[in-house]
Design a protein around this motif. Structure first.
Motif, PDB file in Angstrom:
ATOM      1  N   THR A   1       0.837  -1.199   0.000  1.00  0.00           N
ATOM      2  CA  THR A   1       0.000   0.000   0.000  1.00  0.00           C
ATOM      3  C   THR A   1       0.868   1.243   0.000  1.00  0.00           C
ATOM      4  O   THR A   1       0.612   2.204  -0.749  1.00  0.00           O
ATOM      5  N   LEU A   2       1.902   1.266   0.817  1.00  0.00           N
ATOM      6  CA  LEU A   2       2.813   2.410   0.853  1.00  0.00           C
ATOM      7  C   LEU A   2       3.522   2.595  -0.489  1.00  0.00           C
ATOM      8  O   LEU A   2       3.715   3.729  -0.949  1.00  0.00           O
ATOM      9  N   ILE A   3       3.933   1.484  -1.113  1.00  0.00           N
ATOM     10  CA  ILE A   3       4.587   1.581  -2.422  1.00  0.00           C
ATOM     11  C   ILE A   3       3.641   2.210  -3.442  1.00  0.00           C
ATOM     12  O   ILE A   3       4.031   3.092  -4.215  1.00  0.00           O
ATOM     13  N   ALA A   4       2.381   1.755  -3.425  1.00  0.00           N
ATOM     14  CA  ALA A   4       1.399   2.315  -4.368  1.00  0.00           C
ATOM     15  C   ALA A   4       1.160   3.794  -4.088  1.00  0.00           C
ATOM     16  O   ALA A   4       1.071   4.609  -5.027  1.00  0.00           O
ATOM     17  N   LEU A   5       1.052   4.176  -2.825  1.00  0.00           N
ATOM     18  CA  LEU A   5       0.840   5.580  -2.479  1.00  0.00           C
ATOM     19  C   LEU A   5       2.031   6.436  -2.891  1.00  0.00           C
ATOM     20  O   LEU A   5       1.865   7.561  -3.391  1.00  0.00           O
ATOM     21  N   ALA A   6       3.236   5.905  -2.703  1.00  0.00           N
ATOM     22  CA  ALA A   6       4.442   6.662  -3.056  1.00  0.00           C
ATOM     23  C   ALA A   6       4.550   6.878  -4.554  1.00  0.00           C
ATOM     24  O   ALA A   6       5.207   7.833  -4.997  1.00  0.00           O
ATOM     25  N   GLU A   7       3.912   6.010  -5.337  1.00  0.00           N
ATOM     26  CA  GLU A   7       3.963   6.140  -6.791  1.00  0.00           C
ATOM     27  C   GLU A   7       3.030   7.219  -7.312  1.00  0.00           C
ATOM     28  O   GLU A   7       3.080   7.554  -8.499  1.00  0.00           O
ATOM     29  N   GLY A   8       2.173   7.768  -6.453  1.00  0.00           N
ATOM     30  CA  GLY A   8       1.289   8.849  -6.867  1.00  0.00           C
ATOM     31  C   GLY A   8      -0.173   8.470  -6.797  1.00  0.00           C
ATOM     32  O   GLY A   8      -0.541   7.320  -6.527  1.00  0.00           O
ATOM     33  N   GLY A   9      -1.047   9.467  -7.068  1.00  0.00           N
ATOM     34  CA  GLY A   9      -2.478   9.257  -6.897  1.00  0.00           C
ATOM     35  C   GLY A   9      -3.210   8.752  -8.128  1.00  0.00           C
ATOM     36  O   GLY A   9      -4.363   8.322  -8.022  1.00  0.00           O
ATOM     37  N   ASP A  10      -2.582   8.782  -9.300  1.00  0.00           N
ATOM     38  CA  ASP A  10      -3.266   8.346 -10.512  1.00  0.00           C
ATOM     39  C   ASP A  10      -3.508   6.843 -10.475  1.00  0.00           C
ATOM     40  O   ASP A  10      -2.603   6.057 -10.176  1.00  0.00           O
ATOM     41  N   ASP A  11      -4.760   6.447 -10.783  1.00  0.00           N
ATOM     42  CA  ASP A  11      -5.135   5.022 -10.829  1.00  0.00           C
ATOM     43  C   ASP A  11      -4.760   4.291  -9.539  1.00  0.00           C
ATOM     44  O   ASP A  11      -4.380   3.113  -9.557  1.00  0.00           O
TER      45      ASP A  11
END
Length: 350
Positions: free
Chosen positions: A50-60
């Protein structure tokens, strides 16, 4: 466990569940990941991805969160609760209620493999996939470390040794039963090439469950790989004489309180923090059980079966056969202290 992602207004204050968490607060995903890579944080796999996805930005974001299980398993399932500490559960045949033994790969460019427990082809193939995926990332195994010689902790030893041509290190008591290349004693260091920081491990001789039992300490991350000395969850381990020794087990637990340990990585069950609380809880439990065993003794001799029914009233009768072994270990300790006496096949109060 359910996880929720929510957008909250500015100015919110974090609160924690007393007793379950030590502290809480808001943290930027990138900062949390930096602290994880530095070895300062232990993060469960769902939260990590979840943190990795959040760190990648808010798109999709929702779509990327849904992809987390697939990403975590590609090219091989990787459970890295602390950076440089990869847990790999393997199906084995341990004593109930456990069903798996945890193997660990510890380090960065050089890794120690702790307790490759299963010799079953499917389990070995899964372990090989993980090791090969890590090798593709520049992380290669250098040595196999054994906590002790029980079959569910070394079932895959020979297959791993042959495939990767790795040396094996263990205590001298373990070396009586298994071919090892390096005999370890209490306090010995296992050097590994540094990465984000130091990765050297220190061997701690912790007899009690097995005469040659070793735990492995990584001081920088305050991590202890406990084998069977401390199981995951809230359970206990069987102390089975003559190899099992309750006095030695309690001494081994006590010495761990002087070591810099924060997170426990057990051979069975889930890793856990609050190491000191867990260790003190195990000591308290054993001493409380000892008092129950001493109270169960009378001037009239009683068999182990009779005593287990008196002293283990909180244990399901289906498990009394296992409980009898730890009961015997308690009785031998009490005998050495002059508080129990053998009487033929039974035991009585002196």
């Amino acid at each position: 466990t359910d996880y929720f992602l929510a957008h909250v207004p500015d100015g919110q204050e974090a609160t924690i569940l007393a007793g379950e968490l030590a502290e809480g607060g808001w943290v930027h995903p990138r900062l949390a990941l930096e602290r994880w890579r530095a070895g300062h944080e232990t993060i469960a796999a769902p939260i990590l991805w979840t943190l990795i996805a959040l760190a990648e930005g808010g798109d999709d974001l929702a779509a990327r969160l849904a992809e987390a299980p697939r990403r975590a398993a590609a090219p091989a399932r990787r459970i890295e609760l602390k950076w440089g500490i990869v847990l790999h559960p393997m199906k084995t045949r341990p004593l109930p209620p456990a069903t798996h033994t945890n193997a660990y790969l510890v380090g960065e460019s050089e890794m120690a493999l702790i307790d490759p427990g299963s010799g079953e082809a499917e389990e070995l193939e899964s372990l090989f996939e993980l090791i090969d995926a890590l090798r593709a990332d520049g992380r290669r195994p250098r040595i196999i470390l054994l906590t002790h010689d029980h079959p569910d902790h070394l079932g895959g030893l020979e297959a791993v040794r042959a495939r990767y041509r790795l040396p094996v290190a263990a205590h001298a008591e373990t070396a009586r039963h298994v071919r090892v290349d390096l005999v370890l004693k209490d306090g010995d260091w296992i050097p590994l090439v540094p990465g984000a920081g130091d990765w050297n491990l220190r061997a701690l001789h912790t007899p009690g469950h097995a005469r040659g039992h070793l735990c492995f300490l990584h001081p920088r991350t305050r991590s202890l790989f406990t084998g069977d000395h401390i199981p995951g969850g809230g359970g206990t381990v069987i102390i089975d004489p003559p190899e099992g020794d309750m006095s030695a087990y309690l001494r081994s637990l006590e010495r761990l309180l002087s070591e810099p340990v924060e997170t426990l990585f057990p051979g069975h069950g889930a890793p856990q923090g609050a190491a000191e609380r867990r260790i003190r809880g195990l000591i308290r439990h054993r001493l409380e059980r000892e008092a129950q065993v001493a109270q169960a003794l009378t001037p009239e001799p009683a068999s182990l079966r009779e005593l287990v029914a008196r002293a283990y009233t909180d244990t399901p009768p289906a498990l009394w056969g296992y409980a009898e072994r730890s009961l015997l270990a308690h009785l031998i300790k009490l005998e050495a202290e002059g508080r129990a006496q053998r009487a033929g096949e039974g035991w009585r109060r002196p």
